[in-house]
Structure formats: C-alpha cells, structure tokens
Design a protein around this motif. Structure first.
Motif, PDB file in Angstrom:
ATOM      1  N   MET A 178       0.837  -1.193   0.000  1.00  0.00           N
ATOM      2  CA  MET A 178       0.000   0.000   0.000  1.00  0.00           C
ATOM      3  C   MET A 178       0.877   1.250   0.000  1.00  0.00           C
ATOM      4  O   MET A 178       1.702   1.434   0.897  1.00  0.00           O
ATOM      5  N   THR A 221      -2.156  -3.910   2.114  1.00  0.00           N
ATOM      6  CA  THR A 221      -1.007  -4.607   1.526  1.00  0.00           C
ATOM      7  C   THR A 221      -1.361  -6.065   1.219  1.00  0.00           C
ATOM      8  O   THR A 221      -0.983  -6.609   0.171  1.00  0.00           O
ATOM      9  N   ALA A 272       1.974   3.465   3.296  1.00  0.00           N
ATOM     10  CA  ALA A 272       1.454   2.644   4.385  1.00  0.00           C
ATOM     11  C   ALA A 272       1.959   3.113   5.743  1.00  0.00           C
ATOM     12  O   ALA A 272       1.268   2.985   6.757  1.00  0.00           O
ATOM     13  N   ALA A 279      -3.285  -0.292   6.836  1.00  0.00           N
ATOM     14  CA  ALA A 279      -2.104  -0.485   5.988  1.00  0.00           C
ATOM     15  C   ALA A 279      -1.821  -1.966   5.778  1.00  0.00           C
ATOM     16  O   ALA A 279      -1.528  -2.402   4.659  1.00  0.00           O
TER      17      ALA A 279
END
Length: 458
Positions: A262, A277, A265, A273
């Motif tokens: 991400m 991801t 993040a 986050a």
C-alpha cells in the motif's frame, strides 16, 4: 351454491369429455430426520408433488368410434396439454395412462379411465433474464464488436471514477466536520494531514512524478487529493504508448506496473495499511481473498454517524487507492488483450495471470466498498466494478477461443522445435509458437523422444 350449477364443459386438447366421476390426488414430499434415543422425528416439508387427476369418461352414440379415435389421438400426442376440468378449470397436464373398456351389454358405448399429472414448468436457472453481448464477435457487420466492448469498458471506468471520487471526497468533508467537535483537535488534524499527505506522496513516488505532496494542503483542498491520486496511479499503471507492444505486454505481465504494498502505508492506521497490503499481494498473485483478510475490514465503518476520523480517513484512502489501481489495471490488461487478437504473444498461463491480477484487484475494491459503506452507496461502485471484471474475463475468453484447442503431444523421436513444427503442422515457422506454449523448455534445439509438449491441435 351447488356444483351442479357451476360445472364446466370438460375437454382435453379440445376433445370433449363426458365425465362420470373424478378423483384428485396429491402428496407432499417430506424428509424425516430422526435422532437416536429421542422419541419423534423432525419432519421437513420439501414441497408438494404433482397433482393427479383421475377421470372416468364415457363415449356413446352412433359416432362414438369417431369420438374415441379423436380422444386416443389427443392422448397419444406427446408433451403437455390443456385439460378443462369440470371443477378446477384449465390445468396444464401430461397424460400418464388410460384404459378403454367395452361391454357386450352396451353396444356403441365405451368407458375410458384417464389419469393426468399436473405440469408445473421449471423455473429458469436465472430468474432474471439478461441480454448477453458477446464482445468476441470480431468480424460481425451487425451488433457489438471487440472494439465496442473495450470502449464500453473504458466508458464505465470513467463514470465509475467520478462516482468514487464523489463519495470519497464527500466523506472526507464530513470527517473533518466531525473533528471540530472532538477533543484534541490539533493532534487529530495533524494525523489526518499526515495520512493523506503520506499516501499521496507514496503514490506520486510510484510514478516518479516530480510533484510534491507538500505542494498543497490536503485538508484545505480536499477535492484535489483524489484527482492527484488518480493521475499518479494512471501514470504508473498505464503502459507507455511509445514503447513497443511486446515491451508493454511484458511489463504488465511482470506486474512492474503494480505496487508491492500500500503506497504511504507508514502514515496510515496499522490495521488499514496491513490489510491493504494483503489485498494488493493477493491480487498480484491472482489469489482469492481469504475470509480472515476480508473480516479485517471494519464492517460499516464509513456509514456510521460519527466514526473515528483518523481511522475512517485511513480506510477511505485505502478504498480510493485500491479502486484506482483496479480500474487502471483493467484498462492496461484490456489494451494487451486487444493486441493479442491480431498478434498472439502470450501462452494460456500468461493470459490467466493477466486476467487474474485485474480480477483480483477488482475483487479487493468490491470487498472494501461492500464492507466500509452502506448497501445503497456501495452498490453504485460494486455493480460497475463487476461489469468491468466480467468484460475483461469475456475478452480474454475470446482471445483463447480464437486459437485451436490446446492439447498435449508426445515427441516421437528426438528433434528440434523447427523440425517438430514441420512434422506436426507442415510449417517450421510455428516453432516460435511451440516455444511460447512451453516456456519451461530448456533446450528447444534438442528435445528428447517421449517428452510431452503443449501444442495447438491444428
């Protein structure tokens, strides 16, 4: 009121019936579930079976033989027919069995016992009927073509992004208004600025843009943030139109146009986050999201009256970035698939990988909107996303169907790929095709006897 005053003129397939007596039978299907050492059963009603109409009819008079022939002809006709029952009216039935009796004491007279089964037409597999548009009709003079399907896809993407930006932008305005009534307003505003700026900087970093996320304050220019994110993702994921088609295809196939995590993040809420991801990684690998990963998205967070602004903004940013990635990837994959129809360069595994990444990101975006927003709000994004994913899949299917069936062939004697292409197809130039279909082949110049290769049937 007596039934003698309401009787109907009975008939079957238009043949008149003189009914002496009738009998109606019906039975419900039941499933009994017993438990050891407990009296009684749990009985489940599975529905009523077909009704059975039993009729005894008579035929008499000088022309009774003609009437009997007409009745037997109607009974011999296959398929359902209309029975006008004297009590129950018009019923769609199928004749099951019949019995004709003559008596020596009754000349010009016959009794016929009939049994009909009520017919209930089966519901179609899909109760809703859809109009299917086959985007693979490549050479049709009438109706949609391949290019029409792609234009429709791009049009849906543009309309969808306007909807996404409207919802996300409007949501941020509401979140900022909530901050004003909460304690620690200065700290919260700093956290929000850090989150939005961090994600924006991460996305701009992906595209190598010279812009700076600090060039404007995202809290005071909220409508600009989604536009900047979309522009940066588009520049990062869209293939370079000046590059060679094969270079573009290989870049997308290698997923050089997708982030591995991400963007930004480090500035987001930890749960948001981490989940974002996981969504991106699953999409890159073409994997289906696990229930545990889906459950990590807080249900209904962005439809609450007063959600936590910092947490809600983090998840709104995740939804925006992944939705933009999904749509940009769908555009890039559609571009590759359009080129594949004229010049095949990919094997089936590579096609599957391309489509898997596009569908994986679309699924991630759908899950986020379904979990974070209310039903009505989410559907405005989910339905177009589903249509885009379906169109990508249909387009890939047509690419595959353009080619002959893929089979496995055994090498009868040691040879190189060119010799095999000549043996199998009478065209040595198709060696490149065999190499593309067998990417794991290490020695195309010498293939041992008995080795099995994938090849087109013709």
């Amino acid at each position: 009121m007596s039934w003698s005053e309401t009787l109907l003129d009975a008939s079957y397939r238009g043949v008149k019936l003189l009914v002496m007596n009738e009998n109606l039978q019906a039975q419900r299907s039941l499933s009994e579930h017993g438990v050891p050492y407990r009296d009684g059963d749990d009985v489940e009603d599975l529905g009523r079976g077909a009704r059975r109409f039993a009729l005894n009819v008579v035929l008499f008079g000088t022309n009774y033989e003609i009437e009997l022939q007409n009745l037997l002809a109607a009974l011999d006709t296959s398929g359902p027919g209309e029975l006008i029952h004297p009590f129950y009216g018009s019923v769609s039935v199928v004749a099951q069995d019949w019995n004709v009796q003559h008596h020596a004491d009754h000349p010009d007279y016959a009794e016929v016992s009939l049994q009909f089964l009520e017919r209930t037409p089966a519901e179609p597999f899909f109760a809703r009927q859809f109009e299917f548009v086959d985007v693979g009709v490549l050479d049709s003079d009438t109706g949609p073509t391949w290019q029409d399907g792609l234009l429709d896809l791009f049009g849906q993407i543009d309309a969808l992004m306007a909807t996404v930006q409207q919802w996300i932008g409007g949501g941020w305005v509401g979140l900022l208004e909530n901050v004003l009534g909460l304690p620690g307003i200065g700290l919260r505003l700093g956290q929000l600025r850090s989150q939005i700026g961090g994600v924006l900087a991460g996305v701009l970093g992906l595209s190598g843009s010279s812009k700076s996320a600090a060039s404007f304050d995202p809290l005071f220019d909220i409508p600009r943030t989604p536009v900047e994110i979309r522009s940066a993702i588009g520049a990062y994921t869209d293939p370079d139109s000046t590059a060679a088609p094969l270079t573009i295809t290989r870049s997308i196939l290698a997923q050089d146009n997708l982030p591995t995590s991400m963007p930004g993040a480090a500035s987001l809420d930890a749960d948001a986050a981490r989940t974002a991801t996981a969504f991106i990684v699953a999409a890159r690998q073409g994997q289906v999201l696990t229930p545990a990963t889906i459950a990590a998205v807080p249900a209904g967070l962005l439809e609450q009256a007063e959600p936590d602004p910092v947490q809600a903004t983090a998840w709104a940013l995740v939804a925006l970035v992944i939705t933009e990635l999904a749509l940009a990837q769908a555009s890039a994959v559609a571009t590759v698939l359009d080129a594949e129809k004229t010049t095949p360069t990919l094997n089936p595994d590579e096609l599957e990988s391309l489509v898997g990444s596009a569908r994986g990101l679309a699924q991630a975006a759908i899950v986020l909107h379904r979990r974070l927003y209310g039903v009505e709000q989410a559907l405005q994004v989910i339905e177009p996303l589903r249509a885009v994913a379906a169109l990508v899949l249909a387009t890939a299917r047509q690419v595959v169907l353009q080619r002959p069936p893929l089979i496995e062939r055994t090498v009868e004697s040691a040879a190189c790929l060119r010799l095999l292409a000549h043996r199998w197809y009478g065209d040595h130039s198709r060696a490149a095709e065999l190499l593309r279909l067998n990417p794991t082949l290490r020695t195309p110049y010498v293939i041992a006897q008995g080795e099995v290769l994938r090849a087109y049937a013709s």
